[in-house]
Design an enzyme around this catalytic site. Structure first.
Site, PDB file in Angstrom:
ATOM      1  N   HIS A 516       0.862  -1.174   0.000  1.00 35.60           N
ATOM      2  CA  HIS A 516       0.000   0.000   0.000  1.00 35.60           C
ATOM      3  C   HIS A 516       0.901   1.227   0.000  1.00 35.60           C
ATOM      4  O   HIS A 516       1.057   1.906   1.001  1.00 35.60           O
ATOM      5  CB  HIS A 516      -0.935  -0.029   1.214  1.00 35.60           C
ATOM      6  CG  HIS A 516      -1.732  -1.304   1.292  1.00 35.60           C
ATOM      7  ND1 HIS A 516      -2.343  -1.734   2.430  1.00 35.60           N
ATOM      8  CD2 HIS A 516      -2.009  -2.229   0.355  1.00 35.60           C
ATOM      9  CE1 HIS A 516      -2.961  -2.882   2.196  1.00 35.60           C
ATOM     10  NE2 HIS A 516      -2.768  -3.203   0.933  1.00 35.60           N
TER      11      HIS A 516
HETATM   12  C1  LIG Z   1       0.533  -9.449  -1.720  1.00 37.16           C
HETATM   13  C2  LIG Z   1      -0.311  -8.246  -2.016  1.00 37.16           C
HETATM   14  C3  LIG Z   1      -1.578  -8.128  -1.442  1.00 37.16           C
HETATM   15  C4  LIG Z   1      -2.361  -7.012  -1.721  1.00 37.16           C
HETATM   16  N1  LIG Z   1      -3.603  -6.960  -1.171  1.00 37.16           N
HETATM   17  C5  LIG Z   1      -4.391  -5.908  -1.415  1.00 37.16           C
HETATM   18  C6  LIG Z   1      -5.697  -5.859  -0.870  1.00 37.16           C
HETATM   19  O1  LIG Z   1      -6.142  -6.801  -0.203  1.00 37.16           O
HETATM   20  N2  LIG Z   1      -6.458  -4.763  -1.120  1.00 37.16           N
HETATM   21  C7  LIG Z   1      -5.989  -3.716  -1.859  1.00 37.16           C
HETATM   22  O2  LIG Z   1      -6.720  -2.745  -2.017  1.00 37.16           O
HETATM   23  N3  LIG Z   1      -4.760  -3.739  -2.419  1.00 37.16           N
HETATM   24  C8  LIG Z   1      -3.956  -4.815  -2.208  1.00 37.16           C
HETATM   25  N4  LIG Z   1      -2.708  -4.851  -2.774  1.00 37.16           N
HETATM   26  C9  LIG Z   1      -2.286  -3.721  -3.615  1.00 37.16           C
HETATM   27  C10 LIG Z   1      -2.812  -3.831  -5.045  1.00 37.16           C
HETATM   28  O3  LIG Z   1      -2.360  -5.015  -5.626  1.00 37.16           O
HETATM   29  C11 LIG Z   1      -2.361  -2.627  -5.870  1.00 37.16           C
HETATM   30  O4  LIG Z   1      -2.823  -1.446  -5.237  1.00 37.16           O
HETATM   31  C12 LIG Z   1      -2.935  -2.586  -7.288  1.00 37.16           C
HETATM   32  O5  LIG Z   1      -2.880  -3.849  -7.906  1.00 37.16           O
HETATM   33  C13 LIG Z   1      -2.184  -1.546  -8.119  1.00 37.16           C
HETATM   34  O6  LIG Z   1      -2.722  -1.446  -9.422  1.00 37.16           O
HETATM   35  P1  LIG Z   1      -2.085  -0.503 -10.525  1.00 37.16           P
HETATM   36  O7  LIG Z   1      -2.802  -0.757 -11.785  1.00 37.16           O
HETATM   37  O8  LIG Z   1      -2.039   0.889 -10.034  1.00 37.16           O
HETATM   38  O9  LIG Z   1      -0.556  -0.962 -10.617  1.00 37.16           O
HETATM   39  P2  LIG Z   1       0.070  -2.378 -11.045  1.00 37.16           P
HETATM   40  O10 LIG Z   1      -0.921  -3.451 -10.951  1.00 37.16           O
HETATM   41  O11 LIG Z   1       1.328  -2.521 -10.277  1.00 37.16           O
HETATM   42  O12 LIG Z   1       0.397  -2.198 -12.581  1.00 37.16           O
HETATM   43  C14 LIG Z   1       1.507  -1.491 -13.039  1.00 37.16           C
HETATM   44  C15 LIG Z   1       2.018  -2.172 -14.278  1.00 37.16           C
HETATM   45  O13 LIG Z   1       2.931  -1.311 -14.919  1.00 37.16           O
HETATM   46  C16 LIG Z   1       3.991  -2.062 -15.437  1.00 37.16           C
HETATM   47  N5  LIG Z   1       5.147  -1.173 -15.603  1.00 37.16           N
HETATM   48  C17 LIG Z   1       5.846  -0.535 -14.637  1.00 37.16           C
HETATM   49  N6  LIG Z   1       6.840   0.198 -15.171  1.00 37.16           N
HETATM   50  C18 LIG Z   1       6.764   0.020 -16.511  1.00 37.16           C
HETATM   51  C19 LIG Z   1       7.523   0.519 -17.609  1.00 37.16           C
HETATM   52  N7  LIG Z   1       8.557   1.336 -17.419  1.00 37.16           N
HETATM   53  N8  LIG Z   1       7.189   0.129 -18.862  1.00 37.16           N
HETATM   54  C20 LIG Z   1       6.133  -0.719 -19.064  1.00 37.16           C
HETATM   55  N9  LIG Z   1       5.392  -1.209 -18.075  1.00 37.16           N
HETATM   56  C21 LIG Z   1       5.696  -0.840 -16.807  1.00 37.16           C
HETATM   57  C22 LIG Z   1       4.192  -3.148 -14.402  1.00 37.16           C
HETATM   58  O14 LIG Z   1       4.892  -4.271 -14.935  1.00 37.16           O
HETATM   59  C23 LIG Z   1       2.767  -3.468 -13.996  1.00 37.16           C
HETATM   60  O15 LIG Z   1       2.220  -4.519 -14.761  1.00 37.16           O
HETATM   61  C24 LIG Z   1      -1.900  -5.972  -2.550  1.00 37.16           C
HETATM   62  C25 LIG Z   1      -0.630  -6.095  -3.138  1.00 37.16           C
HETATM   63  C26 LIG Z   1       0.157  -7.219  -2.878  1.00 37.16           C
HETATM   64  C27 LIG Z   1       1.485  -7.344  -3.528  1.00 37.16           C
END
Ligand SMILES: Cc1cc2nc3c(=O)[nH]c(=O)nc-3n(C[C@H](O)[C@H](O)[C@H](O)COP(=O)(O)OP(=O)(O)OC[C@H]3O[C@@H](n4cnc5c(N)ncnc54)[C@H](O)[C@@H]3O)c2cc1C
Lengths: 589, 240
Positions: A516
């Site tokens: 988080h």
């Molecule tokens: C073990 C675990 C448990 C969790 N449990 C919860 C929960 O219970 N409840 C909750 O609300 N949240 C939880 N979270 C947090 C949640 O997973 C994240 O907040 C959410 O998935 C983030 O989504 P996003 O789309 O912002 O980023 P991400 O899903 O991280 O997506 C970002 C993407 O960008 C790509 N990327 C990065 N840099 C580059 C680049 N330079 N070029 C191309 N691609 C790139 C990455 O490879 C990735 O695929 C948890 C996380 C973990 C690890």
């Protein structure tokens, strides 16, 4: 020299929940969208199957789905006067990579923030006076209200098939739900999943103390469910392996299951994997991004992709790093307090407890994060902070997420960890222990921020992002208060024995605490106090929309993903309904 | 070749054979020491021979002695090595993880503070190699010139305890970090799915009552509320 590719309407950088939602909404509006994802494609039908997934060593211990730190990492120090060192393998937090991003292996607790969370500085000022807020606490109101986000929370909950019990339906309080939640326009799409024995005991004890227990909302469908994209989700199997793993039952929401299958059949959408975006090309005078540079990791070739709209959805660290590298917005300087990019980094590190009930049979391997019961009586402004000496709070939860044998065997601290007697001890306590956690708000502090590291570089030659972070006195005091309330409930559960786990004084990058992470490209009312406006549009580049928790001005006492999903829909609506008609700033500074 | 080296070579081919001095790497004098408890015949692991692929003879002798001390044979399970934990460690150190996959390895290198986590250039494989050298040197200094695997059972326990508490001062190596890595790798081997070489016969899962696969419990939550659910554990291999 990079090969220059044909112009596209929009490019999406990173395909987690944020990137997938934007890709879907923009193609629906008729745009040609190219998604660039640095990791591999991940196809659930091939990869997320039984028996492959039931492998604690591969997924939970060796972190199969997480970011490859040999390519890219961040550096860390507790304070500005220390030398930051690279996190050589992630531990405290575990961002993912590949299609689905961190949304594959999350725990799926899907919360909304409180209405008061969105105007926290104003609320604290109204209730306790402006002077009560310390100068170092750099919190600010969100430029969007709960009511504005509500329809988008609802959409994201339906996309994910969230299971839960409404506590406030259009202003009417419903018993058994969370009475503190903001009014919801509709009930959760699915009934709560089954409650485990330990959490049920916690709920009874909490109610006996006058608190308000309810099942945690979780993006794991309790029954087969068809989401608004027409995708059929399965029902939770209570396998006990949810965190750090994917779901073979298609019950836990992930971008890969809940939304990407529709994109794969969409002719206006093109997915390029192993496409590592290294730089945004920024035209400072025109205040727009002209193209993005990326390296195809399979060939080493560099490409320049021009685009009309750039969606930056590469998680907190990647988002901040791209802006700093391209020189978009003024970097934050903690000594003067000026600048905005990198400001208000926040991170939840949790505190909890274990309780042991000799003779009880909890079958802890039957688990799912949603089998847990929480109380919200000590979150945010749900309680009076007069005279307490801190602000903020968190929910308190008795968890039952599963207890895989390598990492899930709680044991009292005075039992042997090895040698004679340890097997008897672990066998004795394994089946009768239950865990607790307190989430906690993180009210931004002037000294906690991100900038570019002066020394260390990633495999593509770019400076790493440098994290300067420590827990603050305010957050420690908050945590002690909330953990104290938890202890009261545990005592009322009458365990054989229990142990409270307080936060360490300093934040440390080992062991796992939460993923988080928030801030760095925060949203706000004007360019002096924020990087993006209320529609997540960069003040300094009108065709750049930054997605994800990096836009949170500070962190309320809940997990972040429910809100970042809602913000993605909210931002997509502004792009498709306003920006496309008249490309330019949507808010005038 | 010294006797010692010869014995270790023989032993390298014989791991998994419970109950002989060669197989356990325990020399005769150590055998004569009282054992904490004897393995029950019912819990004995299959006696198939699994050669090491990564560890040297000296390293293997150390690891076998260490896992047998961390996980001694008793009525709940055979010894760590008889459960395959030494084989597990051998394979893990030879795996991509052991070779430092997904690990940022660029310098400069600084010690840092504990909050900053692991800061060495060493891969896990190299970390254990260096750690075992340091541990044996410390053992020789403190236990009459004997490597750790040559110590009597009681001395092995004392030695590991001293490492755990940080009281054993290795030359140029972080004793506690070594012990913690050793313990966590041994426990991972004992409790991981048997496909990785440890947890033979699912003995660790039986011990705590973990049913393994397939772990689909939707129809069992209510039926087993506050009632023990017992099932013969199944591993990934049982489905292949
Ligand atoms: C073990 C675990 C448990 C969790 N449990 C919860 C929960 O219970 N409840 C909750 O609300 N949240 C939880 N979270 C947090 C949640 O997973 C994240 O907040 C959410 O998935 C983030 O989504 P996003 O789309 O912002 O980023 P991400 O899903 O991280 O997506 C970002 C993407 O960008 C790509 N990327 C990065 N840099 C580059 C680049 N330079 N070029 C191309 N691609 C790139 C990455 O490879 C990735 O695929 C948890 C996380 C973990 C690890």
């Amino acid at each position: 020299m990079a090969t220059r590719l044909k112009d596209v309407d929009a490019v999406v950088i990173g395909l987690g929940f944020s990137g997938a939602i934007l890709s879907r909404e923009l193609t629906k509006a008729g745009l040609n969208v190219v998604a660039l994802e640095r990791g591999a494609d991940r196809n659930p039908a091939d990869e997320f199957t039984l028996t492959r997934l039931r492998d604690e060593l591969r997924y939970a211990v060796r972190l199969e789905l997480m970011q490859d730190n040999s390519i890219d990492t961040i550096t860390f120090r507790n304070a500005p006067d220390e030398v930051a060192l690279p996190i050589r393998r992630f531990g405290a937090f575990l961002p993912g990579e590949g299609v689905g991003g961190t949304g594959i292996h999350w725990g799926a607790l899907q919360w909304r923030f409180l209405p008061t969370d969105f105007r926290i500085r104003s609320v604290l000022t109204e209730r306790y006076g402006a002077k009560a807020i310390p100068d170092t606490m750099t919190i600010q109101d969100w430029p969007v209200s709960y009511d504005e986000l509500e329809p988008h929370y609802d959409r994201f909950e339906k996309l994910c098939g969230v299971s839960g019990q409404a506590g406030n339906l259009r202003g009417k309080l419903i018993s058994g739900g969370n009475p503190f939640e903001g009014p919801r326009s509709e009930d959760y799409p699915n009934k709560p999943i089954k409650t485990a024995v330990g959490p049920a005991m916690f709920g009874a004890a909490a109610a006996s103390l006058g608190y308000h227990p309810f099942p945690v909302p979780v993006a794991t469908s309790s029954a087969p469910y068809v989401n608004p994209e027409g995708i059929t989700l399965g029902a939770c199997e209570y396998c006990g392996h949810c965190n750090r793993t994917a779901c073979e039952a298609n019950a836990k929401a992930s971008p890969n299951v809940n939304i990407v299958p529709v994109l794969r059949t969409e002719p206006k959408f093109e997915l390029r994997t192993r496409a590592f975006v290294t730089r945004l090309n920024y035209d400072r005078n025109a205040k727009r991004i002209t193209s993005v540079l990326y390296t195809d990791m399979r060939t080493g070739e560099e490409y320049e992709q021009p685009a009309g709209i750039v969606i930056l959805s590469s998680f907190v660290f990647g988002n901040t790093q791209q802006l700093l590298l391209a020189g978009i917005g003024e970097p934050y300087d903690p000594s003067s307090g000026n600048g905005v990019v990198g400001k208000n980094y926040c991170y939840q590190f949790e505190a909890g407890a274990n309780a042991f009930f000799e003779g009880r049979e909890f079958n802890p391997f039957m688990g799912a994060p949603g089998m847990s019961i929480a109380i919200d009586d000590f979150n945010g402004e749900n309680f009076d902070h007069s005279g307490l000496g801190f602000f903020g709070g968190g929910y308190i939860v008795c968890t039952n997420a599963g207890a895989p044998p390598i990492g899930g065997r709680a044991m009292p601290k005075d039992e042997p960890r090895w040698g004679v007697g340890w097997k008897q001890a672990t066998a004795k306590w394994y089946r009768c222990s239950t865990g607790f956690n307190t989430q906690g708000s993180v009210y931004a502090h002037r000294d906690n921020f991100m900038d570019l590291d002066p020394t260390y570089k990633d495999a593509l030659g770019r400076p790493l992002i440098r994290l300067t972070y420590n827990a603050t006195d305010n957050d420690h005091a908050m945590s002690r208060h909330v953990v104290g309330k938890l202890e009261g409930v545990i005592k009322a559960m009458n365990p054989t024995r229990y142990e409270m786990h307080y936060r360490p004084k300093n934040f440390t990058v080992v062991p796992y605490q939460s993923t988080h992470n928030t801030g760095g490209t925060i949203m706000g009312a004007d360019p002096n106090s924020s990087v993006v406006n209320r529609y997540l549009q960069a003040w300094d580049a009108h065709n750049l929309f930054v997605q994800g928790a990096s836009v949170f001005p500070q962190q309320p006492g809940y997990n972040p993903t429910g809100t970042l999903g809602a913000l993605a829909y909210w931002s997509a609506k502004a792009i498709t309904e306003q920006y496309l008609k008249n490309p330019g700033p949507l808010v005038h500074a | 070749m010294t006797d010692d080296a010869l014995q270790r070579r023989t032993f390298l081919l014989g791991v998994g054979l419970a109950g002989t001095a060669i197989a356990t790497g325990i020399p005769q004098e150590a055998e004569a020491q009282p054992q904490p408890a004897a393995p029950s015949p019912a819990a004995a692991a299959p006696a198939d021979t699994e050669p090491f692929v990564t560890l040297t003879a000296t390293e293997a002798a150390f690891i076998v002695a260490a896992v047998d001390t961390l996980i001694p044979a008793d009525e709940l399970s055979p010894s760590g090595s008889d459960c395959g934990v030494a084989v597990f460690i051998d394979r893990q150190l030879g795996s991509a993880w052991g070779g430092g996959a997904k690990m940022y390895r660029a310098g400069p290198f600084h010690k840092g503070k504990p909050e900053q986590g692991y800061q060495l250039a060493l891969t896990p494989r190299e970390f254990f190699a260096a750690g075992i050298v340091a541990a044996n040197a410390w053992s020789r200094k403190n236990f009459g010139g004997k490597d750790f695997d040559r110590l009597a059972v009681g001395d092995r326990v004392a030695a590991l305890k001293a490492m755990e508490d940080g009281k054993a001062a290795f030359d140029n190596f972080d004793t506690r970090a070594f012990f913690n890595q050793l313990l966590s790798l041994a426990m991972a081997g004992f409790f991981a799915d048997p496909i990785y070489g440890g947890n033979r016969d699912k003995v660790a899962w039986k011990m705590i009552g973990f049913p393994g696969l397939p772990a689909t419990y939707a129809d069992k939550i209510d039926a087993y509320r506050d009632k023990r659910y017992v099932a013969e554990p199944q591993s990934i291999a049982d489905f292949s």
